[in-house]
Scaffold this active site. Structure first.
Site, PDB file in Angstrom:
ATOM      1  N   HIS A   1      -6.238  -0.365   4.457  1.00 28.17           N
ATOM      2  CA  HIS A   1      -5.310  -0.677   3.684  1.00 28.17           C
ATOM      3  C   HIS A   1      -4.121  -1.247   4.167  1.00 28.17           C
ATOM      4  CE1 HIS A   1      -2.745   1.604   0.321  1.00 28.17           C
ATOM      5  NE2 HIS A   1      -3.214   0.424  -0.329  1.00 28.17           N
TER       6      HIS A   1
ATOM      7  N   ASN B   1      13.668  -7.505   6.847  1.00 25.46           N
ATOM      8  CA  ASN B   1      12.661  -7.242   7.542  1.00 25.46           C
ATOM      9  C   ASN B   1      12.076  -8.450   8.576  1.00 25.46           C
ATOM     10  OD1 ASN B   1      12.669  -4.642   6.562  1.00 25.46           O
ATOM     11  ND2 ASN B   1      11.194  -5.156   4.832  1.00 25.46           N
TER      12      ASN B   1
ATOM     13  N   ARG C   1      -4.297   6.234 -10.320  1.00 20.15           N
ATOM     14  CA  ARG C   1      -5.225   6.703  -9.539  1.00 20.15           C
ATOM     15  C   ARG C   1      -5.433   8.240  -9.620  1.00 20.15           C
ATOM     16  NH1 ARG C   1      -5.066   6.555  -4.642  1.00 20.15           N
ATOM     17  NH2 ARG C   1      -3.021   5.657  -4.421  1.00 20.15           N
TER      18      ARG C   1
ATOM     19  N   SER D   1       0.513   3.411  -0.573  1.00 19.25           N
ATOM     20  CA  SER D   1       0.724   2.780  -1.785  1.00 19.25           C
ATOM     21  C   SER D   1       2.182   2.849  -2.302  1.00 19.25           C
ATOM     22  CB  SER D   1      -0.021   3.546  -2.839  1.00 19.25           C
ATOM     23  OG  SER D   1      -1.605   3.621  -2.522  1.00 19.25           O
ATOM     24  N   ALA D   2       2.511   1.710  -2.800  1.00 22.22           N
ATOM     25  CA  ALA D   2       4.056   1.400  -3.270  1.00 22.22           C
ATOM     26  C   ALA D   2       5.187   1.854  -2.026  1.00 22.22           C
ATOM     27  CB  ALA D   2       4.393   2.343  -4.544  1.00 22.22           C
ATOM     28  N   CYS D   3       4.534   1.264  -0.844  1.00 18.51           N
ATOM     29  CA  CYS D   3       5.628   1.546   0.299  1.00 18.51           C
ATOM     30  C   CYS D   3       5.894   0.128   0.763  1.00 18.51           C
ATOM     31  CB  CYS D   3       5.310   2.407   1.115  1.00 18.51           C
ATOM     32  SG  CYS D   3       5.036   4.313   0.441  1.00 18.51           S
ATOM     33  N   GLY D   4       5.673  -1.081   0.082  1.00 16.26           N
ATOM     34  CA  GLY D   4       6.381  -2.290   0.452  1.00 16.26           C
ATOM     35  C   GLY D   4       5.281  -3.264   1.140  1.00 16.26           C
TER      36      GLY D   4
ATOM     37  N   THR E   1       3.405  -5.635  -0.748  1.00 17.01           N
ATOM     38  CA  THR E   1       3.421  -6.676  -1.504  1.00 17.01           C
ATOM     39  C   THR E   1       4.730  -7.192  -1.000  1.00 17.01           C
ATOM     40  OG1 THR E   1       2.069  -5.653  -3.226  1.00 17.01           O
ATOM     41  CG2 THR E   1       3.363  -7.757  -3.669  1.00 17.01           C
TER      42      THR E   1
ATOM     43  N   TYR F   1      -7.880   2.554 -15.540  1.00 16.97           N
ATOM     44  CA  TYR F   1      -6.819   1.970 -14.954  1.00 16.97           C
ATOM     45  C   TYR F   1      -7.036   1.630 -13.501  1.00 16.97           C
ATOM     46  CZ  TYR F   1      -1.582   1.047 -14.573  1.00 16.97           C
ATOM     47  OH  TYR F   1      -0.383   0.657 -14.284  1.00 16.97           O
TER      48      TYR F   1
ATOM     49  N   GLY G   1      13.925  -9.312   2.829  1.00 13.83           N
ATOM     50  CA  GLY G   1      13.901 -10.290   3.526  1.00 13.83           C
ATOM     51  C   GLY G   1      14.460 -10.056   4.995  1.00 13.83           C
TER      52      GLY G   1
ATOM     53  N   LYS H   1     -10.334  -0.381  -4.292  1.00 16.41           N
ATOM     54  CA  LYS H   1     -10.295   0.897  -3.533  1.00 16.41           C
ATOM     55  C   LYS H   1     -11.612   1.447  -3.305  1.00 16.41           C
ATOM     56  CE  LYS H   1      -6.037   0.504  -3.411  1.00 16.41           C
ATOM     57  NZ  LYS H   1      -5.060   0.125  -2.505  1.00 16.41           N
TER      58      LYS H   1
ATOM     59  N   ARG I   1       1.986  -2.381 -13.330  1.00 19.12           N
ATOM     60  CA  ARG I   1       1.437  -3.470 -12.657  1.00 19.12           C
ATOM     61  C   ARG I   1       1.236  -4.559 -13.077  1.00 19.12           C
ATOM     62  NH1 ARG I   1      -0.188  -1.459  -7.065  1.00 19.12           N
ATOM     63  NH2 ARG I   1       0.338   0.960  -7.151  1.00 19.12           N
TER      64      ARG I   1
ATOM     65  N   GLY J   1      -7.354   1.055  -9.661  1.00 22.06           N
ATOM     66  CA  GLY J   1      -8.206   1.202  -8.633  1.00 22.06           C
ATOM     67  C   GLY J   1      -9.361   2.291  -9.169  1.00 22.06           C
TER      68      GLY J   1
ATOM     69  N   ASP K   1      -2.936  -5.829   0.150  1.00 23.61           N
ATOM     70  CA  ASP K   1      -3.317  -4.651  -0.017  1.00 23.61           C
ATOM     71  C   ASP K   1      -4.509  -4.478   0.995  1.00 23.61           C
ATOM     72  OD1 ASP K   1      -3.050  -2.247  -1.596  1.00 23.61           O
ATOM     73  OD2 ASP K   1      -4.870  -2.704  -2.480  1.00 23.61           O
TER      74      ASP K   1
HETATM   75  P1  GTP Z   1       0.316  -0.628  -3.457  1.00 24.06           P
HETATM   76  O1  GTP Z   1       0.009  -2.026  -4.423  1.00 24.06           O
HETATM   77  O2  GTP Z   1       0.217   0.466  -4.453  1.00 24.06           O
HETATM   78  O3  GTP Z   1      -0.729  -0.641  -2.455  1.00 24.06           O
HETATM   79  O4  GTP Z   1       1.644  -0.639  -2.867  1.00 24.06           O
HETATM   80  P2  GTP Z   1       2.447  -1.826  -2.060  1.00 24.06           P
HETATM   81  O5  GTP Z   1       2.626  -1.095  -0.541  1.00 24.06           O
HETATM   82  O6  GTP Z   1       2.137  -3.305  -2.162  1.00 24.06           O
HETATM   83  O7  GTP Z   1       4.000  -1.698  -2.599  1.00 24.06           O
HETATM   84  P3  GTP Z   1       5.108  -2.666  -3.168  1.00 24.06           P
HETATM   85  O8  GTP Z   1       5.244  -4.009  -1.840  1.00 24.06           O
HETATM   86  O9  GTP Z   1       4.896  -3.162  -4.382  1.00 24.06           O
HETATM   87  O10 GTP Z   1       6.510  -1.833  -2.881  1.00 24.06           O
HETATM   88  C1  GTP Z   1       6.603  -1.252  -3.936  1.00 24.06           C
HETATM   89  C2  GTP Z   1       8.241  -0.558  -3.840  1.00 24.06           C
HETATM   90  O11 GTP Z   1       8.657  -0.667  -2.539  1.00 24.06           O
HETATM   91  C3  GTP Z   1       9.179  -1.452  -4.597  1.00 24.06           C
HETATM   92  O12 GTP Z   1      10.020  -0.492  -5.360  1.00 24.06           O
HETATM   93  C4  GTP Z   1      10.049  -2.047  -3.643  1.00 24.06           C
HETATM   94  O13 GTP Z   1      11.245  -2.336  -4.220  1.00 24.06           O
HETATM   95  C5  GTP Z   1      10.121  -1.133  -2.502  1.00 24.06           C
HETATM   96  N1  GTP Z   1      10.221  -1.706  -1.267  1.00 24.06           N
HETATM   97  C6  GTP Z   1       9.461  -2.747  -0.539  1.00 24.06           C
HETATM   98  N2  GTP Z   1      10.100  -3.096   0.558  1.00 24.06           N
HETATM   99  C7  GTP Z   1      11.324  -2.430   0.815  1.00 24.06           C
HETATM  100  C8  GTP Z   1      12.191  -2.327   1.752  1.00 24.06           C
HETATM  101  O14 GTP Z   1      12.187  -3.295   2.822  1.00 24.06           O
HETATM  102  N3  GTP Z   1      13.168  -1.607   1.737  1.00 24.06           N
HETATM  103  C9  GTP Z   1      13.236  -0.779   0.557  1.00 24.06           C
HETATM  104  N4  GTP Z   1      14.336   0.035   0.422  1.00 24.06           N
HETATM  105  N5  GTP Z   1      12.408  -0.770  -0.496  1.00 24.06           N
HETATM  106  C10 GTP Z   1      11.278  -1.641  -0.519  1.00 24.06           C
HETATM  107  C1  SPV Z   2      -2.585   1.742  -4.590  1.00 29.16           C
HETATM  108  O1  SPV Z   2      -2.433   2.749  -5.292  1.00 29.16           O
HETATM  109  O2  SPV Z   2      -2.661   1.572  -3.185  1.00 29.16           O
HETATM  110  C2  SPV Z   2      -3.004   0.530  -5.045  1.00 29.16           C
HETATM  111  C3  SPV Z   2      -3.029   0.522  -6.764  1.00 29.16           C
HETATM  112  O3  SPV Z   2      -3.016  -0.624  -4.649  1.00 29.16           O
HETATM  113  S1  SPV Z   2      -4.716   0.921  -7.277  1.00 29.16           S
HETATM  114  O4  SPV Z   2      -5.580  -0.338  -7.197  1.00 29.16           O
HETATM  115  O5  SPV Z   2      -4.617   1.479  -8.395  1.00 29.16           O
HETATM  116  O6  SPV Z   2      -5.289   1.969  -6.335  1.00 29.16           O
HETATM  117 MN    MN Z   3      -2.683  -0.275  -2.352  1.00 25.00          MN
END
Ligand code: GTP
Ligand code: SPV
Ligand code: MN
Length: 611
Positions: free
Chosen positions: A254, A522, A86, A277-280, A282, A225, A520, A234, A394, A227, A302
């Site tokens: 979100h 968590n 994004r 984003s990318a903080c866990g 999924t 790409y 797990g 988004k 992704r 979002g 998401d």
């Molecule tokens: P968006 O799709 O961007 O909104 O992201 P998301 O929040 O769904 O992120 P996702 O679950 O894909 O997590 C991304 C990263 O976080 C990966 O590199 C995981 O390995 C890491 N991660 C997820 N859960 C944990 C956790 O409990 N501990 C640690 N240390 N890392 C984690």
């Molecule tokens: C995010 O960045 O929070 C995502 C990926 O979920 S995107 O759909 O590209 O925004």
């Molecule tokens: Mn997201």
């Protein structure tokens, strides 16, 4: 354009139109007149259509089919190296009044933005097919559901939209004259003129992701790409929907969405969680508990839309129909459910290709293949010194392939929420879990979340930034008004409001190692959260909320963590008071739009910290 051309565009639009709604026809005609495509395709979301589009893209070299036995029905796409995430600095909220966009959004007046955009969109689809993609966010006819149409010149976007939304005729039929629906237009900004050859990933150096909340429109230019291009996600489901929710009494968030069943009592619970984003998200959405007593099922990973139901509780749906998940770090040990989900029918973007026609990314397996083709199409070996998959690579996969999918995903009117979590990536300060003292305190916690940046947004990875409610890049209006809306929702919900918690899986020790095993495990935190909701655990009050009392957090099987618990839960008043000062500065930018309740919460926090 000549009158003859205009007449033929009108014909082109009507020829195969699958609706007779004059509003839709007129809008599509206007966009076609502006963008001048060669052909128009009204998408029905069928398997036939998917097969046709994927074949065309494979032939054109913009999709690579994966091995039919290893990854049936799946494809790899490689983006342009400058179109990988994004683009927050090119994202605009074009409300009539600047103050309504607020200090955290880029704002341009609607007329000025239209004047900037129209020359770019003029003729931008020449030589290409314009796809009309009708979609429903949520089950068609549901109490929380909304409808939209994306017009796009990207077949890649069409395929992704088919996975990510309920796309097709049913959605189009739901768009009746006079009804409310969202108009979205997307062009990669790469017209094919004078016999120009197409590229595998067309895009433009100039990018605009623009939102017109007053007229429920999105116009996106120059990027293919995620979002930026899948406008249901988004752009609609967060930025536009957050404004709709503010006006209509609901919330677009979100957040992931989970169902938990206590296997002893049979009672079930629903929980949502807002992480940046990318903080866990999924990962938590597909949680496999490492302790007995809980069954966890997935509803969303998401986005969640929340709306008070007739019984006064807060109901939630996942408006999406697929996952657009981060590939790196997803593996058997971290997210086995995702790995199973990805068995086939998946579009992978910017991951590496193996020699036998499958995909690979960092963290997928413990052993690293000897040879790969990296995300840019180059030979790669373990000593290449660069990642094989892009850090924001992704997968796009239908939610129905998830073995842990809850039948609640189909629930027409959503599920009642018991708890809401707020989190971020914090190496320091923030304890593993703390329950907020009240709804207003929870809103304060959500409003003050900071998180270290990830590859999901352009910029410096690791830099700490405020990301209130994980909505910084996604709130379509003034963030202070958004907090006000949350406070009002709490008043309305009263006793029925879900309980709120702050969590942090990412606290590190002096050597930079994560102290909490996460993933797990968590489930141990979730177990404590639900037992708090049930009033089974007393917890211990601290200045920042209630944390588990000694023995309340189930550590059976991970006893080695016990020695770090002090550090995992440490609350250092000096650092927290320093953060409170930063919060005061942060709040100041919102001026008199800042709800008084949040200032009161900041004062109360300082008092509790012993200032
Ligand atoms: P968006 O799709 O961007 O909104 O992201 P998301 O929040 O769904 O992120 P996702 O679950 O894909 O997590 C991304 C990263 O976080 C990966 O590199 C995981 O390995 C890491 N991660 C997820 N859960 C944990 C956790 O409990 N501990 C640690 N240390 N890392 C984690
Ligand atoms: C995010 O960045 O929070 C995502 C990926 O979920 S995107 O759909 O590209 O925004
Ligand atoms: Mn997201």
């Amino acid at each position: 354009m000549s009158n003859a051309t205009l007449a033929s565009i009108t014909e082109l639009v009507r020829e195969n139109a699958t609706t007779d709604n004059a509003e839709v026809l007129q809008w599509v005609t206007e966009v076609a007149e502006l963008t001048q495509p060669d052909a128009i395709l009204w998408c029905d979301g069928s398997q036939d259509e998917w097969n046709r589009i994927t074949s065309e893209m494979v032939e054109a070299g913009s999709l690579i089919p994966l091995d039919k036995n290893l990854r049936p029905g799946s494809f790899l796409a490689r983006s342009h190296p400058a179109d990988v995430a994004r683009v927050e600095d090119r994202t605009f909220i074009c409300s009539e009044n600047e103050a309504d966009a607020g200090p955290t959004n880029n704002w341009v007046a609607p007329d000025a933005m239209r004047a900037e955009l129209m020359p770019l969109f003029e003729g931008s689809m020449r030589g290409r097919t314009m796809y009309i993609v009708p979609f429903s966010m949520g089950p068609v006819g549901g109490a929380i559901t909304q409808l939209g149409i994306e017009i796009t010149d990207s077949p890649y976007a069409v395929l992704n939209m088919r996975i990510m939304t309920r796309m097709g005729q049913q959605a189009l039929d739901g768009i009746t004259p006079g009804s409310e629906w969202v108009r979205t237009v997307h062009s990669v900004g790469a017209p094919l003129v004078d016999g120009a050859e197409d590229s595998a990933w067309p895009c433009n150096d100039t990018k605009y992701i623009t939102h017109f909340p007053d007229t429920l429109e999105v116009w996106s230019y120059g990027s293919g790409y995620g979002g930026n291009a899948l406008l249901s996600k988004k752009c609609f489901a967060l930025r536009i929907a957050s404004v709709m929710g503010k006006n209509e009494g609901w919330l677009a968030e979100h957040m992931l969405l989970l169902k938990l069943t206590n296997t002893e009592t049979g009672k079930d619970y629903h929980l949502s969680a807002a992480f940046p984003s990318a903080c866990g998200k999924t990962n938590l959405a597909m949680l496999q508990p490492t302790i007995p007593g809980w069954k966890v099922e997935t509803i969303g990973d998401d986005i969640a839309w929340l709306r008070p139901g007739k019984d006064g509780r807060l109901y939630a749906i996942n408006p999406e129909a697929g996952f657009f998940g981060v590939a790196p770090g997803t593996g058997e040990s971290t997210n086995p459910v995702a790995m199973e989900t990805l068995w086939g029918n998946t579009i992978f973007t910017n991951v590496a290709l193996t020699d036998n026609g499958d995909v690979w990314w960092e963290g997928m397996t413990d052993s690293v293949p000897d040879h790969l083709i990296d995300w840019q199409g180059n030979d790669w070996t373990p000593d290449s010194g660069r990642p094989a998959a892009h850090p924001n690579s992704r997968f796009t996969v239908p939610i129905q392939q998830t073995p842990s999918l809850a039948r609640d995903w189909y629930e027409q009117d959503g599920v009642p929420l018991d708890a809401i979590l707020f989190g971020g990536r914090r190496a320091t300060n923030v304890p593993l879990v703390a329950q907020s003292r009240s709804w207003n305190h929870g809103v304060f916690v959500g409003a003050t979340i900071s998180s270290e940046k990830t590859a999901a947004q352009e910029g410096t990875v690791g830099e700490l930034r405020r990301d209130p409610f994980a909505m910084l890049p996604f709130c379509g209006y003034n963030m202070a008004d958004y907090w006000g809306h949350w406070l009002e929702m709490g008043e309305q919900l009263g006793e029925n409001a879900p309980k709120m918690f702050q969590v942090n899986w990412f606290r590190k020790d002096e050597d930079g190692n994560f102290m909490w095993p996460g993933f797990g495990d968590n489930s141990r935190v979730i177990d404590w959260v639900i037992r708090r909701v049930e009033g089974e655990h007393t917890g211990v009050e601290t200045a920042v909320g209630t944390i588990p009392a000694p023995g309340e957090l189930n550590l059976t099987g991970i006893e080695e963590v016990e020695k770090d618990l002090g550090k995992i839960f440490a609350i250092d008043p000096t650092s927290w008071l320093a953060e409170a000062d930063l919060t005061e500065e942060y709040f100041a930018q919102f001026g008199d739009r800042l709800p008084a309740a949040l200032t009161a919460e900041l004062d109360a926090l300082r008092d509790r910290l012993g200032k």
